[in-house]
Write a protein that holds these residues in place. Sequence first.
Motif, mmCIF file in Angstrom:
data_model
loop_
_atom_site.group_PDB
_atom_site.id
_atom_site.type_symbol
_atom_site.label_atom_id
_atom_site.label_comp_id
_atom_site.label_asym_id
_atom_site.label_seq_id
_atom_site.Cartn_x
_atom_site.Cartn_y
_atom_site.Cartn_z
ATOM 1 N N TYR A 119 0.835 -1.210 0.000
ATOM 2 C CA TYR A 119 0.000 0.000 0.000
ATOM 3 C C TYR A 119 0.851 1.233 0.000
ATOM 4 N N PRO A 120 1.670 1.481 -0.995
ATOM 5 C CA PRO A 120 1.786 0.668 -2.204
ATOM 6 C C PRO A 120 2.975 -0.292 -2.156
ATOM 7 N N LEU A 121 2.802 -1.384 -2.895
ATOM 8 C CA LEU A 121 3.887 -2.320 -3.154
ATOM 9 C C LEU A 121 4.708 -1.799 -4.332
ATOM 10 N N GLU A 122 6.013 -1.817 -4.178
ATOM 11 C CA GLU A 122 6.874 -1.366 -5.275
ATOM 12 C C GLU A 122 8.094 -2.273 -5.393
ATOM 13 N N LEU A 123 8.451 -2.650 -6.604
ATOM 14 C CA LEU A 123 9.658 -3.453 -6.818
ATOM 15 C C LEU A 123 10.660 -2.670 -7.657
ATOM 16 N N ASP A 124 11.832 -2.455 -7.127
ATOM 17 C CA ASP A 124 12.879 -1.864 -7.946
ATOM 18 C C ASP A 124 13.553 -2.987 -8.735
ATOM 19 N N ARG A 125 14.567 -2.618 -9.520
ATOM 20 C CA ARG A 125 15.193 -3.597 -10.398
ATOM 21 C C ARG A 125 15.775 -4.773 -9.599
ATOM 22 N N ASP A 126 16.370 -4.482 -8.457
ATOM 23 C CA ASP A 126 16.941 -5.558 -7.650
ATOM 24 C C ASP A 126 15.860 -6.526 -7.165
ATOM 25 N N ALA A 127 14.755 -5.980 -6.738
ATOM 26 C CA ALA A 127 13.670 -6.840 -6.255
ATOM 27 C C ALA A 127 13.131 -7.706 -7.393
ATOM 28 N N LYS A 128 13.048 -7.100 -8.584
ATOM 29 C CA LYS A 128 12.588 -7.888 -9.724
ATOM 30 C C LYS A 128 13.572 -9.025 -10.032
ATOM 31 N N PHE A 129 14.835 -8.710 -9.993
ATOM 32 C CA PHE A 129 15.821 -9.751 -10.302
ATOM 33 C C PHE A 129 15.805 -10.845 -9.226
ATOM 34 N N ARG A 130 15.474 -10.465 -7.995
ATOM 35 C CA ARG A 130 15.338 -11.460 -6.926
ATOM 36 C C ARG A 130 14.187 -12.422 -7.254
ATOM 37 N N LEU A 131 13.125 -11.839 -7.796
ATOM 38 C CA LEU A 131 11.995 -12.687 -8.192
ATOM 39 C C LEU A 131 12.364 -13.550 -9.401
ATOM 40 N N VAL A 132 13.115 -12.984 -10.326
ATOM 41 C CA VAL A 132 13.588 -13.763 -11.477
ATOM 42 C C VAL A 132 14.428 -14.947 -10.990
ATOM 43 N N ASP A 133 15.259 -14.700 -9.988
ATOM 44 C CA ASP A 133 16.080 -15.789 -9.450
ATOM 45 C C ASP A 133 15.209 -16.940 -8.952
ATOM 46 N N VAL A 134 14.139 -16.588 -8.268
ATOM 47 C CA VAL A 134 13.240 -17.636 -7.764
ATOM 48 C C VAL A 134 12.576 -18.377 -8.924
ATOM 49 N N ILE A 135 12.139 -17.619 -9.906
ATOM 50 C CA ILE A 135 11.484 -18.261 -11.051
ATOM 51 C C ILE A 135 12.436 -19.268 -11.707
ATOM 52 N N ARG A 136 13.658 -18.851 -11.908
ATOM 53 C CA ARG A 136 14.613 -19.755 -12.556
ATOM 54 C C ARG A 136 14.965 -20.942 -11.666
ATOM 55 N N GLU A 137 15.055 -20.681 -10.384
ATOM 56 C CA GLU A 137 15.357 -21.779 -9.458
ATOM 57 C C GLU A 137 14.224 -22.814 -9.477
ATOM 58 N N VAL A 138 13.014 -22.314 -9.441
ATOM 59 C CA VAL A 138 11.856 -23.216 -9.358
ATOM 60 C C VAL A 138 11.571 -23.892 -10.699
#
Lengths: 245, 245, 245, 245, 245, 245
Positions: free
Chosen positions: B90-109
């Motif tokens: 409220y609000p949720l915001e992702l900077d580039r690092d946070a996005k890449f952290r999520l990308v890492d999880v996607i690739r791991e999974v």
Amino acid sequence: MSETRTALVISAHAADFVWRAGGAIALHASRGYEVTIVCLSYGERGESAKLWKQDGMTLDRVKAARKAEAENAAAALGVGDIRFFDLGDYPLELDRDAKFRLVDVIREVQPAFMMSHSHYDPYNTDHMYTTQVALECRMIAQAWGHNPGEKVLGAPQLYLFEPHQTEQMGWKPDVFLDISPVWDRKKAAIECMEGQEHLWRYYTNAAENRGNHFRRNSGGMAGGRKATHAEGFQRVFPITVDELT
Amino acid sequence: MSETRTALVISAHAADFVWRAGGAIALHASRGYEVTIVCLSYGERGESAKLWKQDGMTLDRVKAARKAEAENAAAALGVGDIRFFDLGDYPLELDRDAKFRLVDVIREVQPAFMMSHSHYDPYNTDHMYTTQVALECRMIAQAWGHNPGEKVLGAPQLYLFEPHQTEQMGWKPDVFLDISPVWDRKKAAIECMEGQEHLWRYYTNAAENRGNHFRRNSGGMAGGRKATHAEGFQRVFPITVDELT
Amino acid sequence: MSETRTALVISAHAADFVWRAGGAIALHASRGYEVTIVCLSYGERGESAKLWKQDGMTLDRVKAARKAEAENAAAALGVGDIRFFDLGDYPLELDRDAKFRLVDVIREVQPAFMMSHSHYDPYNTDHMYTTQVALECRMIAQAWGHNPGEKVLGAPQLYLFEPHQTEQMGWKPDVFLDISPVWDRKKAAIECMEGQEHLWRYYTNAAENRGNHFRRNSGGMAGGRKATHAEGFQRVFPITVDELT
Amino acid sequence: MSETRTALVISAHAADFVWRAGGAIALHASRGYEVTIVCLSYGERGESAKLWKQDGMTLDRVKAARKAEAENAAAALGVGDIRFFDLGDYPLELDRDAKFRLVDVIREVQPAFMMSHSHYDPYNTDHMYTTQVALECRMIAQAWGHNPGEKVLGAPQLYLFEPHQTEQMGWKPDVFLDISPVWDRKKAAIECMEGQEHLWRYYTNAAENRGNHFRRNSGGMAGGRKATHAEGFQRVFPITVDELT
Amino acid sequence: MSETRTALVISAHAADFVWRAGGAIALHASRGYEVTIVCLSYGERGESAKLWKQDGMTLDRVKAARKAEAENAAAALGVGDIRFFDLGDYPLELDRDAKFRLVDVIREVQPAFMMSHSHYDPYNTDHMYTTQVALECRMIAQAWGHNPGEKVLGAPQLYLFEPHQTEQMGWKPDVFLDISPVWDRKKAAIECMEGQEHLWRYYTNAAENRGNHFRRNSGGMAGGRKATHAEGFQRVFPITVDELT
Amino acid sequence: MSETRTALVISAHAADFVWRAGGAIALHASRGYEVTIVCLSYGERGESAKLWKQDGMTLDRVKAARKAEAENAAAALGVGDIRFFDLGDYPLELDRDAKFRLVDVIREVQPAFMMSHSHYDPYNTDHMYTTQVALECRMIAQAWGHNPGEKVLGAPQLYLFEPHQTEQMGWKPDVFLDISPVWDRKKAAIECMEGQEHLWRYYTNAAENRGNHFRRNSGGMAGGRKATHAEGFQRVFPITVDELT
């Protein structure tokens, strides 16, 4: 009622099923499905320009030629059950009796899935009318009070096959079917349509490009399957599953 | 890389995955899927009204309570792998690092499928932002030039799970999943959400009514399967199949 | 067949063409187009309230008055070819014969472009029905098997002219036409509609505001052309060009 | 400011302009337009899988290869003015300075028309982001208070060129452009894209099938023009005309 | 907290509230509402062409002129509470602090209803961005964990006021408000906008034509109320009622 | 014409009004409205599966049973004026005489508001056809030339009541009505539908969940009203107001 699975294709004009669903028809036929094709008209007035340009052409001769082509195409696809309602085209119209005739076929076939045209088509109102009728007749076939005692219809999916100029029709495919194993059959069926040779290349290109879509959506560069040809379909109804994929 | 199939649920706030996809999670977990849940925030500011009404509440205490509830719910669903990004809400915001952290999880999974929120939600912009980010990170995870050498992502489906007030969100389910076998687990998970007890009945009703939709679409009066509870999902991408059903 | 270019306007009721396309009609007439107007009905039941409020009014007298107004308006726009099908209104209905009569006109005129109503109109189902019929008859006119030997229709654009309460109709103009040179003619035609004086000011305002849209879309503050009045139209079909503009 | 007409193509990644608008670029260049191409990134991370599969590849080498390919393609299309913003991809992001840099180009070029990607693309968020930025920068370029004294922008059309998998993007072409006279140039440009050879056939098929759409919409069997190849575009803004066609 | 009802108008640029919601503002002010207007920018760069055409103009002078006009217009509408955030325009951007400043105003005002721009506007991305921010800040203002202890926001309606070129924006009014009693005030406010005199007539025409829509939808020829001027609004959220009307 | 306010519900089949609008009917009846219900058919063929499964069932017996149930339900809702047009179902069809019969009822009732089905329903084409007819007959009832001398209709709202599987129908409620005070009546009416007992729980759940939506949209945690049950409706036409709320 045997265990054979069945499918029903409802085509406004005699040739529509070939371009738009020939691969799906051949594929399911090759897998043992009994596929029934209903051509509501021959497309004799509106989709037989090449024939009408010949001297001395008559409506009966056009119908006969179109019927022969459609039968040949069905045979090429491995289907023997093709039925011609001969209701006229441009415009196509079904009165209550014609609708009930279609309901009879639906109930007889008890299809695992049905196929017809896109919801919208400003170029060809016969097409969208056919889909409207298909939905209406599916509903009637489900009614316990229509010809009580007959086996009523369950809830088969209605797949909308690919129209010409997809974007103008608001048609959006949500399923791509790999038709590589039967592409030669679809190609043979297409080449039965002697009166519309200008479309052969068009639908060959379309099938190849849908193959690209199949590869892209099955994994692309990282594992996509090497389908060479595909067809796209839009589902009208949600599906019910035991597992997501 | 084992043969185990995997799934990834991306939840804007800590509790979202319970109401909206708890059945799908429990069902696939029970079938041997390794399900990973990512909670981008705890929903600590915007979805914890009951806690904030208590005297002397602090942000850290809210987060801790929300985290505990979410972990309990995940456990009830049979999932051990729940990850909290703690990015604020409220609000949720992702900077580039946070996005890449999520990308890492996607690739791991390397998920067989992904899940997230509806495309649109005027009540809760965090929800639609999460889906936008999920699509962006799915794309990055597919890029061969992102962390070269890592295994790139294929083309997993993104399922949009059911939002509150579906019609206002323009959300349209095209898949119903039978969750009858695991309804008790979803119910248990729901009851872990002590701070949002006013929603327990709501999502029980919803699951029962989606069960009705499952029965209707699997055949209705003429053969529909007797699912008692279901969940609905909207696919973002077309699927690729070898046979129509 | 001379080189004269032609246009065909299909109007559900006698006055529709004036408010909605009067400028386009006058402009093209002034440029040498032969414009044909078909009024499917007089609007005698549904759009003649002022007449019906007079004592002793009859259907025939209403029709006669509406016909005279429409002829005067057409003349004011520079058009002599206005045809009344007298099919009745509220509701308007075309049987197969009436449709074929419209097809005959389409083929006779061989229009460079056609005009009709918006796709949707919950206030006035005659309007949307007319557009549906226009598309159907355009299709029939293209059929080589309809009255073989006649010159078949090409692929003229169908322009949807501006409905009342545009936003309720889902109508979106993609073409603005500068009608400044013929605004006086449209104004004169509007003033022929004595029974609907309450709409004179409305459509004058509309034409001025569409002039603003013309200026804005032709360059605005940085080069927009000083059109004082315009009309907007929505195309049904894509166009084919040799150069983008 | 000479009388030369100009056009501006805004491409998210280095190769996008080739597949999607190569025909329009070559055609207008051949007619004397000065066409400027802006590549916001090289597509070095996300659209260079083939390069990344080579041993020892580096980001700089990928960029250099992509740049060379794009320059060769532009040259093949007859365009010398191609500019690389090198902003990175997957994800592409423009800060205020980068946007103002694009505004500078827009004002310098003063394009008669602009081109960019589709509004929506769930597969590739860089694409839809580029269009959003193109609209934002077009607006800034129109502002009299942005770098006062510079020539402000008028109201050029923004054409959305054809995305991959058009139906999934909600893209609907309303203009077909005959690119038959320059097809050989587009083909040559396509063949400059050595890293994406799997797309050569795809876009050849697409151009042929758009040629079919051109023929159909310019008259079909009754007078359609014999275009062999075409491209489709969707306009964002309505057009302003003196005559309907 | 008194019983006074309140309303909040969020305007991207200084003048937007006048053209689009001046009637609603004056009407509710005249009924005792306390109306607060927030101008996120002065529109100093993008909507002040006339000022920038003067010799020696500076950004500060433009802002001062725009501020004075907006204050005069607000006063003419009977509103004293107008706040200028001075965040810049073309493009307008709000960082987290600016958003929280807007949240503070929303909570302070506790509006019975809010107003802002249309969801979509390809001509002016500041407008659609403002609506997106308004929804985000409405959500934050509802969060019990945002500045705990403050009075949280309920669920006020967000009305989208009329954009320029409504059809291009996909804006559809579902409420017409009779502003006849305060038309003179709106007219006076419009005439405060000296820099945009070219729009005075446009919005007078629009108000008259919306009056026609009001009459039509309140009964038309059979009982419609004689409103002379009206404004249209689109609701974002469903309403809750005790009785249908 | 007395001051009593009236409402008209147009139901395709005998039971539709109960599930979809029973609360609204009971509520308005309890407030003194005279509510008229028109059942165009009994739903005897398509919505009476349970009856048809009984031995020796006949069409007349089904109709009689459905009629009795509907009358009982209407009585439970406090309505005495229920009319059966007995036009047949699956498919339902109205010829011109049947439409005029419906127009007669509309004019006789002079409803403050009307109710009918959703615009779209691919499962049940009778439903969408009914709405199409309702709009057509509303238009005819407004025509001064239809049975001149009769009181013509004003511009009553048409509310579309909740369909089964709302998202599949594209139905979006913009009004929630609190039916808590009459829930017991709706429940009693539902339980009159003995042939469709499988739907009792479904519509109880739906009413509870719509109650949640009512609470959320009337203020949620910060002041929402404690409605226990609600119904949702979609308006076809914009409303006209003197004040925004």
